[in-house]
Write a protein that holds these residues in place. Structure first.
Motif, mmCIF file in Angstrom:
data_model
loop_
_atom_site.group_PDB
_atom_site.id
_atom_site.type_symbol
_atom_site.label_atom_id
_atom_site.label_comp_id
_atom_site.label_asym_id
_atom_site.label_seq_id
_atom_site.Cartn_x
_atom_site.Cartn_y
_atom_site.Cartn_z
ATOM 1 N N PHE A 553 -59.340 -25.814 -74.995
ATOM 2 C CA PHE A 553 -59.116 -24.490 -75.580
ATOM 3 C C PHE A 553 -60.445 -23.752 -75.749
ATOM 4 C CE2 PHE A 553 -55.125 -26.401 -77.616
ATOM 5 C CZ PHE A 553 -54.302 -25.901 -76.621
ATOM 6 N N ALA A 554 -61.483 -24.460 -76.164
ATOM 7 C CA ALA A 554 -62.793 -23.837 -76.350
ATOM 8 C C ALA A 554 -63.312 -23.244 -75.040
ATOM 9 C CB ALA A 554 -63.789 -24.861 -76.905
ATOM 10 N N GLU A 555 -63.054 -23.923 -73.905
ATOM 11 C CA GLU A 555 -63.483 -23.397 -72.606
ATOM 12 C C GLU A 555 -62.774 -22.089 -72.286
ATOM 13 O OE1 GLU A 555 -64.117 -26.045 -69.209
ATOM 14 O OE2 GLU A 555 -63.542 -27.690 -70.543
ATOM 15 N N TYR A 556 -61.470 -22.039 -72.508
ATOM 16 C CA TYR A 556 -60.716 -20.818 -72.219
ATOM 17 C C TYR A 556 -61.137 -19.685 -73.152
ATOM 18 C CZ TYR A 556 -57.610 -23.230 -68.977
ATOM 19 O OH TYR A 556 -57.111 -23.916 -67.907
ATOM 20 N N ILE A 557 -61.346 -20.009 -74.392
ATOM 21 C CA ILE A 557 -61.772 -18.984 -75.352
ATOM 22 C C ILE A 557 -63.126 -18.417 -74.961
ATOM 23 C CG2 ILE A 557 -62.534 -18.651 -77.749
ATOM 24 C CD1 ILE A 557 -60.268 -20.610 -78.544
ATOM 25 N N ASP A 558 -64.058 -19.289 -74.601
ATOM 26 C CA ASP A 558 -65.393 -18.833 -74.213
ATOM 27 C C ASP A 558 -65.318 -17.950 -72.965
ATOM 28 O OD1 ASP A 558 -68.342 -19.092 -74.729
ATOM 29 O OD2 ASP A 558 -68.279 -19.803 -72.650
ATOM 30 N N GLN A 559 -64.484 -18.348 -71.995
ATOM 31 C CA GLN A 559 -64.349 -17.550 -70.781
ATOM 32 C C GLN A 559 -63.734 -16.192 -71.084
ATOM 33 O OE1 GLN A 559 -65.477 -18.402 -67.576
ATOM 34 N NE2 GLN A 559 -65.066 -16.195 -67.349
ATOM 35 N N LEU A 560 -62.737 -16.178 -71.961
ATOM 36 C CA LEU A 560 -62.113 -14.911 -72.335
ATOM 37 C C LEU A 560 -63.111 -13.996 -73.030
ATOM 38 C CD1 LEU A 560 -59.539 -13.197 -72.528
ATOM 39 C CD2 LEU A 560 -58.989 -14.397 -74.673
ATOM 40 N N LEU A 561 -63.925 -14.543 -73.904
ATOM 41 C CA LEU A 561 -64.956 -13.758 -74.592
ATOM 42 C C LEU A 561 -65.980 -13.209 -73.606
ATOM 43 C CD1 LEU A 561 -65.474 -16.086 -77.680
ATOM 44 C CD2 LEU A 561 -64.525 -13.780 -77.744
ATOM 45 N N GLU A 562 -66.336 -14.003 -72.609
ATOM 46 C CA GLU A 562 -67.280 -13.556 -71.576
ATOM 47 C C GLU A 562 -66.682 -12.417 -70.763
ATOM 48 O OE1 GLU A 562 -70.895 -13.418 -69.754
ATOM 49 O OE2 GLU A 562 -70.395 -14.904 -71.290
ATOM 50 N N ASP A 563 -65.418 -12.575 -70.369
ATOM 51 C CA ASP A 563 -64.762 -11.534 -69.588
ATOM 52 C C ASP A 563 -64.624 -10.244 -70.385
ATOM 53 O OD1 ASP A 563 -64.518 -13.423 -67.607
ATOM 54 O OD2 ASP A 563 -62.380 -13.813 -67.955
ATOM 55 N N ARG A 564 -64.325 -10.391 -71.672
ATOM 56 C CA ARG A 564 -64.153 -9.188 -72.500
ATOM 57 C C ARG A 564 -65.474 -8.477 -72.692
ATOM 58 N NH1 ARG A 564 -62.861 -5.298 -72.958
ATOM 59 N NH2 ARG A 564 -61.728 -4.110 -74.530
ATOM 60 N N PHE A 565 -66.549 -9.195 -72.762
ATOM 61 C CA PHE A 565 -67.876 -8.593 -72.875
ATOM 62 C C PHE A 565 -68.203 -7.798 -71.607
ATOM 63 C CE2 PHE A 565 -72.527 -9.173 -72.043
ATOM 64 C CZ PHE A 565 -72.988 -8.272 -73.002
ATOM 65 N N ASP A 566 -67.891 -8.372 -70.464
ATOM 66 C CA ASP A 566 -68.143 -7.661 -69.197
ATOM 67 C C ASP A 566 -67.337 -6.375 -69.142
ATOM 68 O OD1 ASP A 566 -69.876 -9.652 -68.418
ATOM 69 O OD2 ASP A 566 -68.373 -10.753 -67.258
ATOM 70 N N GLU A 567 -66.083 -6.422 -69.604
ATOM 71 C CA GLU A 567 -65.248 -5.220 -69.615
ATOM 72 C C GLU A 567 -65.819 -4.172 -70.565
ATOM 73 O OE1 GLU A 567 -61.280 -6.344 -70.560
ATOM 74 O OE2 GLU A 567 -61.155 -7.821 -68.945
ATOM 75 N N TRP A 568 -66.331 -4.644 -71.683
ATOM 76 C CA TRP A 568 -66.919 -3.733 -72.686
ATOM 77 C C TRP A 568 -68.101 -2.975 -72.108
ATOM 78 C CZ3 TRP A 568 -71.604 -3.936 -75.682
ATOM 79 C CH2 TRP A 568 -71.610 -3.121 -76.840
ATOM 80 N N PRO A 656 -60.732 -9.456 -77.644
ATOM 81 C CA PRO A 656 -59.556 -10.026 -76.952
ATOM 82 C C PRO A 656 -58.501 -10.441 -77.968
ATOM 83 C CG PRO A 656 -61.376 -11.587 -76.971
ATOM 84 C CD PRO A 656 -61.919 -10.287 -77.528
ATOM 85 N N THR A 657 -57.310 -10.726 -77.492
ATOM 86 C CA THR A 657 -56.212 -11.094 -78.373
ATOM 87 C C THR A 657 -55.609 -12.431 -77.952
ATOM 88 O OG1 THR A 657 -54.560 -9.959 -77.024
ATOM 89 C CG2 THR A 657 -55.665 -8.656 -78.746
ATOM 90 N N HIS A 658 -54.731 -12.935 -78.801
ATOM 91 C CA HIS A 658 -54.066 -14.200 -78.518
ATOM 92 C C HIS A 658 -53.212 -14.107 -77.244
ATOM 93 C CE1 HIS A 658 -52.161 -18.069 -79.328
ATOM 94 N NE2 HIS A 658 -50.962 -17.483 -79.145
ATOM 95 N N SER A 659 -52.508 -12.989 -77.041
ATOM 96 C CA SER A 659 -51.688 -12.819 -75.835
ATOM 97 C C SER A 659 -52.544 -12.898 -74.584
ATOM 98 C CB SER A 659 -50.951 -11.475 -75.875
ATOM 99 O OG SER A 659 -49.962 -11.475 -76.875
ATOM 100 N N GLN A 660 -53.731 -12.307 -74.644
ATOM 101 C CA GLN A 660 -54.623 -12.350 -73.480
ATOM 102 C C GLN A 660 -55.062 -13.777 -73.181
ATOM 103 O OE1 GLN A 660 -57.664 -9.558 -74.617
ATOM 104 N NE2 GLN A 660 -56.453 -7.762 -74.021
ATOM 105 N N LEU A 661 -55.240 -14.584 -74.217
ATOM 106 C CA LEU A 661 -55.593 -15.989 -74.007
ATOM 107 C C LEU A 661 -54.441 -16.716 -73.311
ATOM 108 C CD1 LEU A 661 -57.460 -18.463 -74.506
ATOM 109 C CD2 LEU A 661 -56.301 -18.749 -76.711
ATOM 110 N N VAL A 662 -53.224 -16.483 -73.752
ATOM 111 C CA VAL A 662 -52.057 -17.128 -73.148
ATOM 112 C C VAL A 662 -51.919 -16.712 -71.682
ATOM 113 C CG1 VAL A 662 -49.534 -17.311 -73.224
ATOM 114 C CG2 VAL A 662 -50.861 -17.345 -75.348
ATOM 115 N N ASN A 663 -52.090 -15.418 -71.418
ATOM 116 C CA ASN A 663 -51.979 -14.924 -70.049
ATOM 117 C C ASN A 663 -53.056 -15.523 -69.152
ATOM 118 O OD1 ASN A 663 -49.780 -13.363 -70.730
ATOM 119 N ND2 ASN A 663 -51.017 -11.538 -71.168
ATOM 120 N N MET A 664 -54.276 -15.672 -69.683
ATOM 121 C CA MET A 664 -55.354 -16.273 -68.889
ATOM 122 C C MET A 664 -55.004 -17.706 -68.522
ATOM 123 S SD MET A 664 -59.280 -17.154 -69.996
ATOM 124 C CE MET A 664 -60.073 -15.657 -69.486
#
Length: 887
Positions: A553-568, A656-664
């Motif tokens: 879970f930590a890997e997916y969360i970190d990747q989602l945070l990285e992707d959201r930063f790039d989008e920002w 990011p949100t919880h739904s985005q984590l599930v979708n990823m």
């Protein structure tokens, strides 16, 4: 019999008689000692040793006086409490003001009506002025000679002050040298007992007048006819009345003097005399050191006599052995012989009251095994004892009632006794104490928050007591958070005008667990988010599998945070501010060492942003001094540092949100992970999306900012069938609160109250979050209080060491299981007698309506002796007015 010679208040000394070898000088100290009734055996031994040390330190040519008295004066504490209430101004809630004013008015009324009780103790050292200190009028002026005399005395008594303090300090005692004003107040009160309502402020001391001129010639002094009556009594040899000693200042005075010591003593035996529920009496002990060498010769002579009789009485061998041991102790300086006056002085306006008080004190002395006393109703004898008991005066030649005793024995009989009055720094809250005392309660000591653990069974008044504490202390806090089940605090919340946040599946409030609430992204944030997601997915019985799942879970969360930063960064405004963010991140890494060793980069960044908002020149200059080269390096090779810092600039909609984590997890699983397992976990996590079984609490943009001064979370409305939601919600809330606290200015006080913290035991990583609260939030000026009712669950939890190991305050309500109480107090050494008393505290609902109260033992770790005593909580919350009373 003669009165002591007149003298002067001489630069914080009492000068009796002439300023030469014919005169005497006395120095007084106010002494505050811990209440020994709740002390451990180890402390009692140290306490006794300290008192022995005081007696051993007295030179043979000096004399020692210990004075104990009981009064009803809490004026200083009450006025300070009232000034604090007024100082809050408009920042105090109406309910808090009402409660604090009720508390002040009630206790002020008790004090002025002499319903409160407070013990006080003073220590006086007196000596004859040496020849080297005497005046030589032909050399210098009198003023110069006085200055020289006081300088020499200052040096001598400063050494004695340091010596006494070194003895009192390890046992938590406080020694304060008395000033001229203190000396005046002590003497004035002794000569004018009717003036008990006088304030402590100096109003009448004339330093140019004599001692008697001051204490007799002031606005509170008795009329001249009464002075003449006292003088005539001093000269008279006739008896006055057989029922009491004499009359002065509108009071009848009586004296009891000890004529035989108790057969056996122990530390605390003097409490039998000092803890009586009486006012207006005092104990005076005068100590006259004897010469050790003479005492040794006397013992040796007695041994010779015993040796001569030994053939006839072999049992005398025991007595000889004792005397030989005593001689050895005298030679080594381990003990010191004294002659002692032990005097009890009492006074009342009415003869019936004086008689009743005298009987009570007689019975108390009779309770000292084999002790004997004499009641001195003869006027001449009573006046002799009155003169012998004058504060600071120990040179009256009246040896008729002197007893012999060594320092080892006398340590138990010295009237060093105190009321439990709580904190010496002053009260943030006020409570009734034991034996009619007033207890000052504090949650911050020395500017530092005191973490607390509160224990008690159901129905003992824990929540109501906490409500009352909150009502008095809340004005000090900028943020208060309560997490509980059962809405126990609802009456207080209504009085404060606060709506509780009741957590349930249909709640429209969302707390996005990715939202950092203005703080930088940290490894702790990622780890806590992974722990929360692991709770949502359900715990595995296989610990290794659970650990691997949480790491996934930590890997997916970190990747989602990285992707959201790039989008920002796709937003040009955000991209343009990136160099500034990089500068702040670089400076934060440097600036953290300027704060303290435990400060993190994220915490330093928050401090920098606060200073930038205030246009702090130093920070702005340091920020501008960071070179473009360093900024470029940080942006290209240290992007993770810049990314983490950038999250403190995110708006709620940027996270990011919880739904985005599930979708990823469903659409882009990491190649190393088993796709079926990932899909399975994603399906479980989908139940926590906004359209899932657990509602919107965990998924979506944060729509409730915890910016209110008081925030209350109620978890009891979550059905028992959804226990996993209750656990996850508690974990989510704790994380949100932690983030709010860490982003607030450190100078502001915060507090968090947990009810049944053991409920978080089964959360993977839950103990880590609890440890964060107890170990790190202290430096954010945050106090944590855990209230434990179900001790069996808490006892074996992983959270217990963090709570008990980091708490400096403990509050114990009534317990049903002595074994549990012993376990709770194992680390602080609560005495057995205190634990027995806790077991016998009443439950409020078992008391008559209208007279309900709660009791608890309040323990505070302090340097030296900890504070430990009983608090009685009587408040409008515990005693709501009945309909009849309200009408």
């Amino acid at each position: 019999m003669k009165m002591p010679p007149d003298g002067f208040f001489l630069k914080d000394f009492l000068l009796w008689g002439e300023p030469d070898q014919r005169g005497f000088v006395s120095k007084g100290w106010s002494v505050s000692v811990p209440d020994t009734r709740n002390a451990s055996e180890q402390f009692l031994t140290a306490y006794s040793n300290a008192l022995e040390g005081i007696m051993l330190s007295v030179a043979e040519e000096s004399r020692l006086q210990i004075r104990w008295a009981v009064h009803s004066d809490y004026q200083k504490e009450l006025l300070a409490y009232q000034r604090a209430t007024e100082s809050f101004g408009e920042n105090i809630a109406p309910w808090c003001k009402r409660v604090r004013e009720e508390r002040f008015n009630r206790h002020w009324h008790q004090m002025t009506n002499r319903q409160l009780r407070r013990e006080r103790c003073s220590l006086w050292l007196s000596k004859r002025i040496e020849h080297s200190h005497s005046f030589r009028f032909f050399q210098n002026s009198i003023e110069q000679q006085i200055d020289k005399l006081t300088d020499q005395l200052d040096t001598e008594f400063e050494h004695q002050t340091a010596n006494f303090r070194n003895l009192f300090s390890p046992i938590g005692g406080q020694l304060t040298p008395m000033t001229n004003e203190d000396n005046y107040n002590e003497l004035f009160s002794y000569f004018n007992p009717s003036d008990f309502t006088r304030t402590d402020e100096l109003t009448t001391l004339d330093p140019n007048d004599s001692i008697y001129g001051n204490i007799w010639q002031c606005q509170h002094s008795p009329p001249a006819s009464q002075i003449e009556e006292v003088v005539s009594l001093l000269k008279s040899k006739k008896n006055h009345r057989p029922l009491y000693g004499f009359q002065m200042d509108g009071y009848l005075h009586n004296f009891l003097v000890l004529t035989k010591w108790p057969r056996n003593t122990y530390t605390g035996i003097v409490n039998m005399l000092t803890k009586l529920p009486l006012l207006d009496y005092e104990i005076i002990v005068n100590l006259y050191p004897k010469n050790n060498e003479r005492e040794i010769k006397k013992e040796e002579a007695e041994i010779k006599v015993l040796m001569a009789d030994l053939p006839k009485k072999p049992s005398l061998k025991v007595d000889i052995g004792r005397k030989q041991a005593k001689i050895e102790q005298l030679r080594r300086g381990v003990i010191r012989p004294f002659e002692v006056d032990f005097i009890v002085h009492l006074w009342e306006q009415k003869i019936d009251n004086l008689t009743a008080k005298t009987i009570a004190l007689k019975q108390a002395i009779n309770g000292l095994e084999s002790a004997k006393f004499e009641e001195c109703c003869c006027t001449q004898t009573a006046l002799q004892l009155w003169a012998l008991s004058i504060p600071g005066w120990t040179w009256t030649d009246y040896p008729h009632y002197r007893l012999y005793g060594t320092s080892f024995f006398l340590a138990d009989m010295l009237p060093f006794s105190a009321s439990f009055t709580g904190h010496p720094e002053g009260a943030e809250a006020l409570y009734d104490g034991d034996n009619r005392s007033l207890v000052s309660y504090r949650e911050f000591v020395g500017g530092s928050p005191q973490h607390c653990a509160t224990f008690g069974t159901s129905g003992t008044g824990k929540s109501k007591t906490q409500e009352d504490i909150l009502s008095q202390t809340n004005p000090y806090y900028a943020f208060t958070c309560i997490i509980e089940e059962g809405l126990s605090y609802l009456p207080w919340l209504k009085n404060m005008g606060v709506q509780p946040i009741i957590i349930h599946p249909d709640l429209d409030i969302t707390f996005n667990y990715f939202d950092t609430n203005g703080s930088a992204l940290t490894g702790m944030h990622t780890s806590i988010a992974a722990s929360l997601v692991a709770v949502m997915a359900g715990a595995s019985k296989d610990e290794e599998k659970q650990a691997l799942r949480q790491a996934m879970f930590a890997e997916y969360i970190d990747q989602l945070l990285e992707d959201r930063f790039d989008e920002w960064l796709h937003d040009s405004v955000n991209y343009e501010r990136l160099p500034h963010i990089a500068r702040c991140a670089i400076l934060a890494d440097q600036y953290k060492s300027d704060l303290d060793a435990n400060t993190t980069t994220a915490e330093a960044l928050l401090a920098i942003k606060e200073l930038i908002a205030k246009n702090d020149d130093t920070i702005l200059t340091r920020l501008a001094a960071i070179s473009e080269e360093k900024v470029s390096t940080a942006l290209h090779t240290g992007s993770r540092i810049v990314r983490n810092a950038a999250y403190s600039w995110f708006e709620p909609s940027d996270f990011p949100t919880h739904s985005q984590l599930v979708n990823m997890m469903r659409s882009a699983p990491i190649a190393e992970h088993n796709r079926d397992e990932v899909n399975q976990l994603a399906t479980r996590l989908s139940q926590w999306c906004a359209d899932g079984a657990y509602g919107k609490l965990f998924d979506g943009l944060s729509n409730r900012q915890l910016k209110d001064r008081i925030v209350h979370f109620e978890l009891g409305s979550i059905p028992d069938a959804m226990m996993e939601m209750k656990v996850a919600a508690g974990f989510l809330i704790m994380n949100q609160v932690r983030q709010i606290i860490t982003t607030m200015p450190r100078s502001l006080r915060k507090e968090v109250i947990f009810e049944e913290l053991a409920a978080f035991t089964d959360i993977p990583g839950g103990e880590k979050l609890v440890a964060e609260f107890y170990m790190r939030l202290r430096k954010y000026n945050c106090r944590v209080n855990s209230i434990v009712q179900q001790y069996a669950t808490f006892k074996n939890s992983r959270i217990r060491p963090f709570v008990l190991g980091n708490s400096s305050q403990f509050v114990f309500f009534k317990q049903n299981d002595l074994a549990d109480l012993r376990d709770q107090s194992a680390g602080i050494g609560l005495p057995e007698n205190t634990m027995r008393r806790i077991m016998n505290y009443p439950k409020p609902d078992q008391l008559p309506e209208g007279n309900r109260y709660s009791q608890c033992t309040y323990y505070q770790s302090m340097s030296g002796q900890p504070l430990c005593g009983t608090m009685t909580i009587i408040s409008p919350l515990l005693n709501p007015p009945t309909k009849k009373a309200a009408a």
